[in-house]
Design an enzyme around this catalytic site. Structure first.
Site, PDB file in Angstrom:
ATOM      1  CB  SER A  83      -7.187  11.973  -2.617  1.00  0.00           C
ATOM      2  OG  SER A  83      -7.672  11.178  -1.564  1.00  0.00           O
ATOM      3  CG  ASP A  97      -2.375   4.599  -8.223  1.00  0.00           C
ATOM      4  OD1 ASP A  97      -2.697   3.441  -7.897  1.00  0.00           O
ATOM      5  OD2 ASP A  97      -3.081   5.598  -7.975  1.00  0.00           O
ATOM      6  CE1 TYR A 132      -2.277  11.769   0.454  1.00  0.00           C
ATOM      7  CE2 TYR A 132      -4.641  11.683   0.857  1.00  0.00           C
ATOM      8  CZ  TYR A 132      -3.550  11.426   0.039  1.00  0.00           C
ATOM      9  OH  TYR A 132      -3.750  10.834  -1.185  1.00  0.00           O
ATOM     10  CD  GLU A 159      -8.472  11.128   3.947  1.00  0.00           C
ATOM     11  OE1 GLU A 159      -9.036  10.068   3.618  1.00  0.00           O
ATOM     12  OE2 GLU A 159      -8.406  11.506   5.128  1.00  0.00           O
TER      13      GLU A 159
HETATM   14  P1  NAP Z   1       2.166   5.208  -3.227  1.00  0.00           P
HETATM   15  O1  NAP Z   1       2.213   3.758  -3.582  1.00  0.00           O
HETATM   16  O2  NAP Z   1       2.419   5.608  -1.815  1.00  0.00           O
HETATM   17  O3  NAP Z   1       3.216   5.969  -4.168  1.00  0.00           O
HETATM   18  C1  NAP Z   1       3.637   7.265  -3.893  1.00  0.00           C
HETATM   19  C2  NAP Z   1       4.892   7.534  -4.689  1.00  0.00           C
HETATM   20  O4  NAP Z   1       5.334   8.869  -4.418  1.00  0.00           O
HETATM   21  C3  NAP Z   1       6.073   6.621  -4.376  1.00  0.00           C
HETATM   22  O5  NAP Z   1       6.642   6.196  -5.575  1.00  0.00           O
HETATM   23  C4  NAP Z   1       7.037   7.521  -3.613  1.00  0.00           C
HETATM   24  O6  NAP Z   1       8.379   7.181  -3.768  1.00  0.00           O
HETATM   25  C5  NAP Z   1       6.751   8.855  -4.300  1.00  0.00           C
HETATM   26  N1  NAP Z   1       7.244   9.976  -3.512  1.00  0.00           N
HETATM   27  C6  NAP Z   1       7.056  10.223  -2.208  1.00  0.00           C
HETATM   28  N2  NAP Z   1       7.723  11.342  -1.838  1.00  0.00           N
HETATM   29  C7  NAP Z   1       8.356  11.796  -2.933  1.00  0.00           C
HETATM   30  C8  NAP Z   1       9.223  12.891  -3.192  1.00  0.00           C
HETATM   31  N3  NAP Z   1       9.571  13.736  -2.233  1.00  0.00           N
HETATM   32  N4  NAP Z   1       9.675  13.074  -4.448  1.00  0.00           N
HETATM   33  C9  NAP Z   1       9.342  12.204  -5.439  1.00  0.00           C
HETATM   34  N5  NAP Z   1       8.539  11.144  -5.250  1.00  0.00           N
HETATM   35  C10 NAP Z   1       8.057  10.939  -4.018  1.00  0.00           C
HETATM   36  O7  NAP Z   1       0.776   5.846  -3.651  1.00  0.00           O
HETATM   37  P2  NAP Z   1      -0.336   5.303  -4.676  1.00  0.00           P
HETATM   38  O8  NAP Z   1      -1.356   4.573  -3.892  1.00  0.00           O
HETATM   39  O9  NAP Z   1       0.323   4.698  -5.844  1.00  0.00           O
HETATM   40  O10 NAP Z   1      -1.042   6.658  -5.099  1.00  0.00           O
HETATM   41  C11 NAP Z   1      -0.564   7.433  -6.196  1.00  0.00           C
HETATM   42  C12 NAP Z   1      -1.066   8.861  -6.033  1.00  0.00           C
HETATM   43  O11 NAP Z   1      -2.483   8.878  -6.006  1.00  0.00           O
HETATM   44  C13 NAP Z   1      -0.636   9.526  -4.723  1.00  0.00           C
HETATM   45  O12 NAP Z   1      -0.447  10.902  -4.999  1.00  0.00           O
HETATM   46  C14 NAP Z   1      -1.820   9.322  -3.807  1.00  0.00           C
HETATM   47  O13 NAP Z   1      -1.826  10.326  -2.806  1.00  0.00           O
HETATM   48  C15 NAP Z   1      -2.957   9.471  -4.799  1.00  0.00           C
HETATM   49  N6  NAP Z   1      -4.219   8.767  -4.493  1.00  0.00           N
HETATM   50  C16 NAP Z   1      -4.158   7.435  -4.186  1.00  0.00           C
HETATM   51  C17 NAP Z   1      -5.359   6.756  -3.961  1.00  0.00           C
HETATM   52  C18 NAP Z   1      -5.360   5.289  -3.617  1.00  0.00           C
HETATM   53  O14 NAP Z   1      -6.386   4.797  -3.115  1.00  0.00           O
HETATM   54  N7  NAP Z   1      -4.297   4.571  -3.897  1.00  0.00           N
HETATM   55  C19 NAP Z   1      -6.588   7.442  -4.048  1.00  0.00           C
HETATM   56  C20 NAP Z   1      -6.578   8.790  -4.378  1.00  0.00           C
HETATM   57  C21 NAP Z   1      -5.369   9.450  -4.620  1.00  0.00           C
HETATM   58  P3  NAP Z   1       9.142   6.228  -2.713  1.00  0.00           P
HETATM   59  O15 NAP Z   1       8.826   4.832  -3.153  1.00  0.00           O
HETATM   60  O16 NAP Z   1      10.568   6.618  -2.879  1.00  0.00           O
HETATM   61  O17 NAP Z   1       8.581   6.505  -1.354  1.00  0.00           O
HETATM   62  N1  GDD Z   2      -3.792   2.120   7.526  1.00  0.00           N
HETATM   63  C1  GDD Z   2      -4.603   1.578   8.433  1.00  0.00           C
HETATM   64  N2  GDD Z   2      -4.098   0.703   9.343  1.00  0.00           N
HETATM   65  N3  GDD Z   2      -5.913   1.894   8.418  1.00  0.00           N
HETATM   66  C2  GDD Z   2      -6.722   1.317   9.312  1.00  0.00           C
HETATM   67  C3  GDD Z   2      -6.257   0.398  10.257  1.00  0.00           C
HETATM   68  C4  GDD Z   2      -4.880   0.079  10.285  1.00  0.00           C
HETATM   69  O1  GDD Z   2      -4.403  -0.697  11.093  1.00  0.00           O
HETATM   70  N4  GDD Z   2      -7.320  -0.015  10.988  1.00  0.00           N
HETATM   71  C5  GDD Z   2      -8.389   0.606  10.517  1.00  0.00           C
HETATM   72  N5  GDD Z   2      -8.041   1.421   9.505  1.00  0.00           N
HETATM   73  C6  GDD Z   2      -8.950   2.310   8.764  1.00  0.00           C
HETATM   74  C7  GDD Z   2      -8.481   3.767   8.704  1.00  0.00           C
HETATM   75  O2  GDD Z   2      -8.773   4.413   9.960  1.00  0.00           O
HETATM   76  C8  GDD Z   2      -9.324   4.254   7.546  1.00  0.00           C
HETATM   77  O3  GDD Z   2     -10.618   4.568   7.981  1.00  0.00           O
HETATM   78  C9  GDD Z   2      -9.412   3.036   6.621  1.00  0.00           C
HETATM   79  O4  GDD Z   2      -8.985   1.909   7.409  1.00  0.00           O
HETATM   80  C10 GDD Z   2      -8.545   3.113   5.380  1.00  0.00           C
HETATM   81  O5  GDD Z   2      -7.240   3.488   5.762  1.00  0.00           O
HETATM   82  P1  GDD Z   2      -6.010   3.400   4.718  1.00  0.00           P
HETATM   83  O6  GDD Z   2      -5.950   2.063   4.119  1.00  0.00           O
HETATM   84  O7  GDD Z   2      -4.805   3.894   5.426  1.00  0.00           O
HETATM   85  O8  GDD Z   2      -6.468   4.369   3.544  1.00  0.00           O
HETATM   86  P2  GDD Z   2      -7.101   5.841   3.564  1.00  0.00           P
HETATM   87  O9  GDD Z   2      -8.536   5.710   3.149  1.00  0.00           O
HETATM   88  O10 GDD Z   2      -6.802   6.558   4.803  1.00  0.00           O
HETATM   89  O11 GDD Z   2      -6.267   6.548   2.396  1.00  0.00           O
HETATM   90  C11 GDD Z   2      -6.133   5.935   1.118  1.00  0.00           C
HETATM   91  O12 GDD Z   2      -7.155   6.354   0.268  1.00  0.00           O
HETATM   92  C12 GDD Z   2      -7.170   7.760  -0.052  1.00  0.00           C
HETATM   93  C13 GDD Z   2      -8.374   8.006  -0.960  1.00  0.00           C
HETATM   94  O13 GDD Z   2      -9.529   8.145  -0.196  1.00  0.00           O
HETATM   95  C14 GDD Z   2      -4.742   6.324   0.569  1.00  0.00           C
HETATM   96  O14 GDD Z   2      -4.489   5.590  -0.588  1.00  0.00           O
HETATM   97  C15 GDD Z   2      -4.674   7.794   0.216  1.00  0.00           C
HETATM   98  O15 GDD Z   2      -3.432   8.082  -0.432  1.00  0.00           O
HETATM   99  C16 GDD Z   2      -5.850   8.101  -0.730  1.00  0.00           C
HETATM  100  O16 GDD Z   2      -5.837   9.451  -1.113  1.00  0.00           O
END
Ligand code: NAP
Ligand code: GDD
Length: 325
Positions: A127, A15, A150, A129
């Site tokens: 999130s 993001d 988380y 979550e």
């Molecule tokens: P991401 O790709 O895992 O990025 C997380 C970032 O946080 C990385 O740049 C990581 O840096 C940094 N970080 C981790 N630990 C840190 C620390 N101690 N100090 C400073 N930076 C640190 O996650 P994303 O998918 O872009 O998501 C962005 C945000 O939205 C996160 O807060 C996530 O929990 C939230 N979110 C994501 C989703 C989704 O579906 N993607 C949905 C809802 C909320 P490094 O590269 O050094 O590890």
């Molecule tokens: N990672 C992963 N790996 N997930 C798996 C696998 C596998 O091999 N097999 C099945 N899954 C299922 C997980 O059990 C979960 O139900 C679903 O796939 C999605 O898992 P993830 O892709 O790890 O994402 P998430 O939904 O747990 O979390 C993501 O979305 C959240 C928002 O709802 C992350 O981006 C979080 O940071 C974010 O907050």
């Protein structure tokens, strides 16, 4: 006209990098990214931004580094996207997850407060979550029931954001975002694992993908659409909470169907192995969001259909792997 300054924590994440692209494309932002120290300097998601953004060193576990970053950047907007964001890992590192994903938000809020500029706007990456076991269609009013370290940490960050809005009068937004993905997604998340695995199978580099629970459903959107929503929340007169979601949910099996279909495979069963190590102690089985508030107040809507999202990811992994072959 002088540009607005935005500070993004988690700049090299999925993001963070898309948000930087979005703000730079607008032309009226100077972008600063907070990056923690690491052993190697390669950050693929922001490699294309070299010379276009300013990187500041800091860590969400280190209060003073955050205060220094705020002082150095003097931001108009702070987007707190940094987190230990992998749900599965949060059971093996619950304390680190709580510290970074939960208390990290508090530290950024405190750095802004300590700096004393009341005009700085704050965005918290909340999130779906946090909804965890709730099931059904969820909006901003739905009761939370997080079921991973988380999710619990994100709920703390969500509430402390609301608390700083109410107790200190800060402009503090909480975006409750449902899953969103892109070609920059980390490889441990299920969508990228599948797109990368399907690409490898297509190119003859692998013969299977190991996964956990295939029956879970997620409301999956495309990350570039969602970072625009974050920015829209920050442009409002008053800070508030908003859900961003597509309003459609799909199972992991649906994702597999679409990904394998893209490379011409209809029956993918022989390519999938289930491995208990990818099962979670508690599973969030179903997520589906209602983004009516964001649609009505912000004018936000997702632009990328599910099928396009899957195709973008598989196509990108085929390209990357073909280049490296
Ligand atoms: P991401 O790709 O895992 O990025 C997380 C970032 O946080 C990385 O740049 C990581 O840096 C940094 N970080 C981790 N630990 C840190 C620390 N101690 N100090 C400073 N930076 C640190 O996650 P994303 O998918 O872009 O998501 C962005 C945000 O939205 C996160 O807060 C996530 O929990 C939230 N979110 C994501 C989703 C989704 O579906 N993607 C949905 C809802 C909320 P490094 O590269 O050094 O590890
Ligand atoms: N990672 C992963 N790996 N997930 C798996 C696998 C596998 O091999 N097999 C099945 N899954 C299922 C997980 O059990 C979960 O139900 C679903 O796939 C999605 O898992 P993830 O892709 O790890 O994402 P998430 O939904 O747990 O979390 C993501 O979305 C959240 C928002 O709802 C992350 O981006 C979080 O940071 C974010 O907050």
């Amino acid at each position: 006209m002088s540009k607005k300054r935005a500070l993004i924590t988690g700049i090299n994440g999925m993001d963070g990098s898309h948000l930087a692209d979005f703000l730079l494309a607008r032309g009226d932002y100077e972008v600063f990214g907070l990056e923690r120290r690491k052993a190697t300097y390669y950050s693929p998601n922001i490699a294309h931004l070299a010379g276009k953004i300013t990187l500041l060193k800091g860590d969400l576990s280190d209060q003073n580094s955050l205060l220094r970053a705020i002082k150095e950047c003097e931001p108009h907007e702070v987007y707190n996207l940094g987190a230990q964001s992998f749900v599965g890992e949060s059971w093996s590192m619950p304390e680190q997850t709580s510290d970074i994903t939960g208390l990290g938000a508090l530290r950024v809020l405190e750095a802004i407060r300590e700096h004393g500029n009341k005009d700085i706007k704050f965005y918290q990456a909340s999130s779906s979550e946090m909804l965890g076991k709730k099931g059904g269609v969820a909006n901003e009013e739905t009761t939370f029931y997080p079921c991973s370290p988380y999710g619990v940490s994100k709920l703390y960050a969500h509430w402390i954001t609301k608390n700083y809005r109410e107790s200190h009068g800060m402009f503090a937004v909480s975006g409750i975002l449902f899953n969103h993905e892109s070609e920059r997604r980390g490889h441990e998340f299920v969508t990228r694992k599948i797109s990368d695995g399907v690409a490898k199978i297509h190119l003859g580099l692998a013969d299977h993908i190991s996964l956990g629970n295939l029956d879970a459903s997620r409301d999956w959107g495309y990350a570039p659409d969602y970072v625009e929503g974050m920015w829209m929340m920050m442009q409002q007169e008053k800070s508030d909470d908003y859900v961003l979601a597509t309003g459609e949910t799909h199972s992991i099996r649906d994702f597999l169907d679409n990904a394998f279909n893209y490379v011409g495979i209809q029956d993918w069963s022989k390519y999938i192995k289930t491995d208990p190590k990818f099962l979670r102690p508690v599973e969030v089985s179903y997520l589906l969001g209602d983004a009516s508030k964001a649609r009505n107040i912000l004018g936000w809507k997702p632009k990328t259909p599910f099928k396009d999202l899957v195709n973008i990811m598989v196509k990108n992994d085929i390209k990357l792997l073909s280049q490296n072959k």
